[in-house]
Write an enzyme that holds these catalytic residues in place. Structure first.
Site, PDB file in Angstrom:
ATOM      1  N   ASP A 167       0.859  -1.304   0.012  1.00  0.00           N
ATOM      2  CA  ASP A 167      -0.021   0.200   0.002  1.00  0.00           C
ATOM      3  C   ASP A 167       0.945   1.316   0.204  1.00  0.00           C
ATOM      4  O   ASP A 167       2.062   1.121   0.095  1.00  0.00           O
ATOM      5  CB  ASP A 167      -0.898   0.049   1.197  1.00  0.00           C
ATOM      6  N   SER A 168       0.165   2.479  -0.137  1.00  0.00           N
ATOM      7  CA  SER A 168       0.867   3.614   0.087  1.00  0.00           C
ATOM      8  C   SER A 168       1.337   3.968   1.544  1.00  0.00           C
ATOM      9  O   SER A 168       2.150   4.871   1.664  1.00  0.00           O
ATOM     10  CB  SER A 168       0.099   4.792  -0.621  1.00  0.00           C
ATOM     11  N   CYS A 202     -11.387   2.754   0.112  1.00  0.00           N
ATOM     12  CA  CYS A 202     -10.081   3.111   0.345  1.00  0.00           C
ATOM     13  C   CYS A 202      -9.660   2.047   1.550  1.00  0.00           C
ATOM     14  O   CYS A 202     -10.209   1.981   2.620  1.00  0.00           O
ATOM     15  CB  CYS A 202      -9.587   4.272   0.504  1.00  0.00           C
ATOM     16  N   CYS A 211      -4.649  -1.699  -2.004  1.00  0.00           N
ATOM     17  CA  CYS A 211      -4.586  -0.352  -2.097  1.00  0.00           C
ATOM     18  C   CYS A 211      -5.775  -0.373  -3.393  1.00  0.00           C
ATOM     19  O   CYS A 211      -5.380  -0.653  -4.419  1.00  0.00           O
ATOM     20  CB  CYS A 211      -3.279   0.348  -2.540  1.00  0.00           C
ATOM     21  N   HIS A 246      -7.502   2.442   3.851  1.00  0.00           N
ATOM     22  CA  HIS A 246      -7.451   3.247   5.236  1.00  0.00           C
ATOM     23  C   HIS A 246      -8.549   3.422   5.971  1.00  0.00           C
ATOM     24  O   HIS A 246      -8.391   3.331   7.094  1.00  0.00           O
ATOM     25  CB  HIS A 246      -6.716   4.799   4.900  1.00  0.00           C
ATOM     26  N   GLU A 297      -3.910   7.505   8.928  1.00  0.00           N
ATOM     27  CA  GLU A 297      -2.483   7.532   9.351  1.00  0.00           C
ATOM     28  C   GLU A 297      -2.259   8.169  10.561  1.00  0.00           C
ATOM     29  O   GLU A 297      -1.775   7.492  11.454  1.00  0.00           O
ATOM     30  CB  GLU A 297      -1.720   8.360   8.102  1.00  0.00           C
TER      31      GLU A 297
HETATM   32  N1  DGL Z   1      -4.902   2.725   0.909  1.00  0.00           N
HETATM   33  C1  DGL Z   1      -5.086   3.548  -0.477  1.00  0.00           C
HETATM   34  C2  DGL Z   1      -6.345   3.044  -1.192  1.00  0.00           C
HETATM   35  O1  DGL Z   1      -6.982   1.780  -0.789  1.00  0.00           O
HETATM   36  C3  DGL Z   1      -4.531   4.697  -0.924  1.00  0.00           C
HETATM   37  C4  DGL Z   1      -4.436   5.941   0.041  1.00  0.00           C
HETATM   38  C5  DGL Z   1      -3.493   6.990  -0.692  1.00  0.00           C
HETATM   39  O2  DGL Z   1      -2.345   6.855  -0.402  1.00  0.00           O
HETATM   40  O3  DGL Z   1      -4.107   7.984  -1.231  1.00  0.00           O
HETATM   41  O4  DGL Z   1      -6.740   3.608  -2.126  1.00  0.00           O
END
Ligand code: DGL
Length: 275
Positions: free
Chosen positions: A22-23, A194, A86, A196, A163
């Site tokens: 992931d990012s 997402c 992600c 996150h 985060e």
């Molecule tokens: N966790 C990521 C997703 O599912 C990306 C979040 C990001 O870096 O913008 O899209």
């Protein structure tokens, strides 16, 4: 190498290695679901925080970064299966990666299809700005929303908030209300598009209200991984390794490592590939 997405043909064992990508920390919400089913295998988590947030990154940059990083770690660590945890990346990088790798590559895309079977009124998609703009997402909506209206909300601030929460910071309810305001009162099912967002699910639920059902793809991904690796479940297994790598020094690293320790990971190891 030829793309492969069916069974890898061996039973999952204590030697099996999964790479989760992931990012940032969002992929931990997917790791949590997979680990609940397969605690005894080894997890290598890579987050590309040097290019965070992916939701605001150019297509080509994103594709080449994910390609380079994933291929590097698959080879270096002799990985058996990759999870692109992600949505923002999965909606564009999967064909490239599957064409290059001979191991299964599992992606995460917004759970529009299950949501449409659950919604009576309208579906909300809460994702990154890139995911709500993706052609892939609009195809998903066209194919699976069963003609129910879909409200789109793209927000990087929500990604940042996840985060922050993982690092032990208190989220502002007022700010959450402000960010989610366009969705409030309009939908009966909201897709957390997402990875996150399951980390701040409780907070999102508090703002949208308990009458709104929140749906994400985590459990479905875990089932898919289990299916690909084989079904063997060990009784009382020992946990496998959990290692985590970043592409830039993470902010609030002490707080992050403390949280990661609770998730079973050793401290973040920095590995810069860009130079
Ligand atoms: N966790 C990521 C997703 O599912 C990306 C979040 C990001 O870096 O913008 O899209």
């Amino acid at each position: 190498m030829i793309a492969q997405s069916n069974n890898v043909g061996y039973q999952v064992s204590q030697q099996t290695k999964i790479l989760i990508f992931d990012s940032g920390v969002g992929g931990l919400s997917v790791f949590r679901e997979i680990e609940a089913k397969l605690p005894h295998i080894n997890y290598f988590y890579i987050f590309d925080n040097a290019a965070y947030p992916y939701g605001e990154l150019e297509h080509d940059t994103l594709i080449s970064r994910v390609d380079k990083l994933v291929c590097h770690y698959v080879q270096k660590l002799a990985i058996d299966l990759v999870v692109i945890a992600c949505n923002t990346a999965s909606t564009i990088v999967l064909p490239t990666l599957r064409a290059k790798l001979s191991i299964p590559v599992v992606g995460v895309v917004p759970a529009i299809k299950p949501a449409s079977n659950l919604a009576n009124k309208a579906i909300g998609l809460i994702a990154t700005p890139a995911t709500v703009a993706r052609e892939y997402t609009h195809e998903l909506i066209k194919d699976f929303s069963n003609a129910k209206p879909v409200e789109l909300l793209g927000s990087t601030r929500l990604v940042d908030m996840a985060e922050e929460k993982l690092r032990g910071q208190q989220l502002s309810q007022a700010e959450l209300h402000q960010v989610l305001e366009p969705m409030t009162g309009k939908v009966d099912v909201a897709v957390l598009g997402c990875t996150h967002f399951p980390l701040i699910k409780e907070e999102i639920q508090n703002v949208l209200g308990t009458q709104v059902l929140l749906v994400d793809s985590g459990e479905a991904i875990a089932r898919r991984v289990q299916e690909l690796l084989g079904q063997e479940i060990l009784a009382n297994p020992d946990k496998g390794q959990r290692k985590i790598f970043s592409t830039a020094p993470p902010y609030a690293e002490g707080a992050l490592n403390k949280a990661l320790q609770e998730w079973g990971f050793s401290p973040v190891q920095l590995e810069i590939l860009d130079r």
